[in-house]
Motif scaffolding. Structure first.
Motif, mmCIF file in Angstrom:
data_model
loop_
_atom_site.group_PDB
_atom_site.id
_atom_site.type_symbol
_atom_site.label_atom_id
_atom_site.label_comp_id
_atom_site.label_asym_id
_atom_site.label_seq_id
_atom_site.Cartn_x
_atom_site.Cartn_y
_atom_site.Cartn_z
ATOM 1 N N THR A 1 0.833 -1.209 0.000
ATOM 2 C CA THR A 1 0.000 0.000 0.000
ATOM 3 C C THR A 1 0.861 1.251 0.000
ATOM 4 O O THR A 1 0.632 2.169 -0.797
ATOM 5 C CB THR A 1 -0.938 0.004 1.224
ATOM 6 O OG1 THR A 1 -1.746 -1.177 1.196
ATOM 7 C CG2 THR A 1 -1.812 1.243 1.243
ATOM 8 N N ALA A 2 1.853 1.302 0.889
ATOM 9 C CA ALA A 2 2.727 2.480 0.963
ATOM 10 C C ALA A 2 3.481 2.678 -0.345
ATOM 11 O O ALA A 2 3.599 3.805 -0.834
ATOM 12 C CB ALA A 2 3.702 2.346 2.132
ATOM 13 N N ILE A 3 3.975 1.593 -0.908
ATOM 14 C CA ILE A 3 4.708 1.682 -2.173
ATOM 15 C C ILE A 3 3.793 2.161 -3.298
ATOM 16 O O ILE A 3 4.184 3.002 -4.107
ATOM 17 C CB ILE A 3 5.372 0.342 -2.526
ATOM 18 C CG1 ILE A 3 6.509 0.062 -1.526
ATOM 19 C CG2 ILE A 3 5.897 0.337 -3.958
ATOM 20 C CD1 ILE A 3 7.092 -1.338 -1.630
ATOM 21 N N ALA A 4 2.569 1.663 -3.339
ATOM 22 C CA ALA A 4 1.627 2.080 -4.388
ATOM 23 C C ALA A 4 1.312 3.571 -4.283
ATOM 24 O O ALA A 4 1.292 4.283 -5.294
ATOM 25 C CB ALA A 4 0.348 1.250 -4.306
ATOM 26 N N ILE A 5 1.079 4.053 -3.067
ATOM 27 C CA ILE A 5 0.773 5.475 -2.875
ATOM 28 C C ILE A 5 1.974 6.330 -3.263
ATOM 29 O O ILE A 5 1.849 7.318 -3.992
ATOM 30 C CB ILE A 5 0.358 5.749 -1.410
ATOM 31 C CG1 ILE A 5 -0.957 5.042 -1.102
ATOM 32 C CG2 ILE A 5 0.242 7.249 -1.148
ATOM 33 C CD1 ILE A 5 -1.283 4.971 0.382
ATOM 34 N N ILE B 1 -2.271 10.450 3.394
ATOM 35 C CA ILE B 1 -2.689 9.051 3.235
ATOM 36 C C ILE B 1 -1.466 8.140 3.341
ATOM 37 O O ILE B 1 -1.538 7.058 3.935
ATOM 38 C CB ILE B 1 -3.438 8.850 1.902
ATOM 39 C CG1 ILE B 1 -4.700 9.699 1.911
ATOM 40 C CG2 ILE B 1 -3.764 7.384 1.662
ATOM 41 C CD1 ILE B 1 -5.382 9.826 0.569
ATOM 42 N N LEU B 2 -0.336 8.593 2.794
ATOM 43 C CA LEU B 2 0.904 7.838 2.938
ATOM 44 C C LEU B 2 1.279 7.733 4.414
ATOM 45 O O LEU B 2 1.703 6.675 4.877
ATOM 46 C CB LEU B 2 2.034 8.485 2.138
ATOM 47 C CG LEU B 2 3.401 7.806 2.241
ATOM 48 C CD1 LEU B 2 3.338 6.371 1.742
ATOM 49 C CD2 LEU B 2 4.443 8.604 1.470
ATOM 50 N N ALA B 3 1.097 8.804 5.162
ATOM 51 C CA ALA B 3 1.368 8.770 6.607
ATOM 52 C C ALA B 3 0.522 7.697 7.280
ATOM 53 O O ALA B 3 1.030 6.920 8.101
ATOM 54 C CB ALA B 3 1.104 10.132 7.235
ATOM 55 N N ASP B 4 -0.755 7.629 6.925
ATOM 56 C CA ASP B 4 -1.637 6.614 7.515
ATOM 57 C C ASP B 4 -1.170 5.205 7.149
ATOM 58 O O ASP B 4 -1.163 4.309 7.996
ATOM 59 C CB ASP B 4 -3.078 6.820 7.050
ATOM 60 C CG ASP B 4 -3.703 8.102 7.582
ATOM 61 O OD1 ASP B 4 -3.174 8.669 8.564
ATOM 62 O OD2 ASP B 4 -4.721 8.532 7.004
ATOM 63 N N ALA B 5 -0.762 5.012 5.895
ATOM 64 C CA ALA B 5 -0.290 3.698 5.457
ATOM 65 C C ALA B 5 0.989 3.307 6.190
ATOM 66 O O ALA B 5 1.151 2.147 6.598
ATOM 67 C CB ALA B 5 -0.065 3.689 3.943
ATOM 68 N N LEU B 6 1.889 4.259 6.366
ATOM 69 C CA LEU B 6 3.127 3.978 7.087
ATOM 70 C C LEU B 6 2.829 3.676 8.555
ATOM 71 O O LEU B 6 3.420 2.749 9.132
ATOM 72 C CB LEU B 6 4.096 5.152 6.967
ATOM 73 C CG LEU B 6 4.684 5.382 5.570
ATOM 74 C CD1 LEU B 6 5.436 6.706 5.527
ATOM 75 C CD2 LEU B 6 5.587 4.224 5.174
ATOM 76 N N GLN B 7 1.912 4.412 9.140
ATOM 77 C CA GLN B 7 1.541 4.168 10.532
ATOM 78 C C GLN B 7 0.902 2.787 10.679
ATOM 79 O O GLN B 7 1.200 2.054 11.627
ATOM 80 C CB GLN B 7 0.598 5.256 11.015
ATOM 81 C CG GLN B 7 0.453 5.311 12.513
ATOM 82 C CD GLN B 7 -0.215 6.588 12.973
ATOM 83 O OE1 GLN B 7 -1.000 7.205 12.239
ATOM 84 N NE2 GLN B 7 0.088 7.008 14.181
ATOM 85 N N ASP B 8 0.061 2.406 9.733
ATOM 86 C CA ASP B 8 -0.540 1.065 9.747
ATOM 87 C C ASP B 8 0.523 -0.026 9.635
ATOM 88 O O ASP B 8 0.340 -1.132 10.140
ATOM 89 C CB ASP B 8 -1.553 0.905 8.607
ATOM 90 C CG ASP B 8 -2.827 1.721 8.830
ATOM 91 O OD1 ASP B 8 -3.046 2.201 9.966
ATOM 92 O OD2 ASP B 8 -3.592 1.869 7.849
ATOM 93 N N ALA B 9 1.637 0.296 8.968
ATOM 94 C CA ALA B 9 2.734 -0.664 8.792
ATOM 95 C C ALA B 9 3.648 -0.719 10.017
ATOM 96 O O ALA B 9 4.592 -1.492 10.055
ATOM 97 C CB ALA B 9 3.540 -0.311 7.554
ATOM 98 N N LEU C 1 6.148 10.773 10.021
ATOM 99 C CA LEU C 1 4.705 11.012 10.025
ATOM 100 C C LEU C 1 4.362 12.496 9.984
ATOM 101 O O LEU C 1 3.467 12.908 9.239
ATOM 102 C CB LEU C 1 4.078 10.341 11.246
ATOM 103 C CG LEU C 1 4.250 8.815 11.307
ATOM 104 C CD1 LEU C 1 3.702 8.278 12.622
ATOM 105 C CD2 LEU C 1 3.632 8.120 10.108
ATOM 106 N N ASP C 2 5.097 13.299 10.747
ATOM 107 C CA ASP C 2 4.843 14.744 10.736
ATOM 108 C C ASP C 2 5.150 15.350 9.374
ATOM 109 O O ASP C 2 4.428 16.231 8.902
ATOM 110 C CB ASP C 2 5.669 15.448 11.813
ATOM 111 C CG ASP C 2 5.211 15.128 13.225
ATOM 112 O OD1 ASP C 2 4.109 14.560 13.393
ATOM 113 O OD2 ASP C 2 5.972 15.438 14.167
#
Length: 80
Positions: free
Chosen positions: A22-26, A41-49, A57-58
């Motif tokens: 997901t992070a790579i796709a975004i 949205i990338l921040a959310d994907a990274l946080q989910d990972a 994140l900031d």
């Protein structure tokens, strides 16, 4: 400059486990289109990972400007 190089006084140890599909796709979509509006949205994907690095994140959640060569996007894509 900080969008491209990050903070030279606070280097980030980027975990390979944060490079989910997901992070790579975004990140790939933003890199190719040069439209960085999906940074939060990338921040959310990274946080989910499992990313809990406040600098990463900031940066993703900051208003930018974000450009091609963004250090977070490059880390996600494995660019040096």
């Amino acid at each position: 400059m900080r969008d491209i190089f990050g903070n030279p006084f606070r280097p980030v140890a980027f975990s390979p486990s944060w490079r989910t599909s997901t992070a790579i796709a975004i990140a790939s979509q933003m890199y190719e289109s040069r439209d960085f509006s999906a940074m939060p949205i990338l921040a959310d994907a990274l946080q989910d990972a499992g990313c809990d690095n406040a600098n990463v994140l900031d940066h993703c959640r900051s208003p930018g400007p974000h450009v091609r060569g963004c250090w977070v996007v490059d880390l996600v894509l494995g660019k040096e």
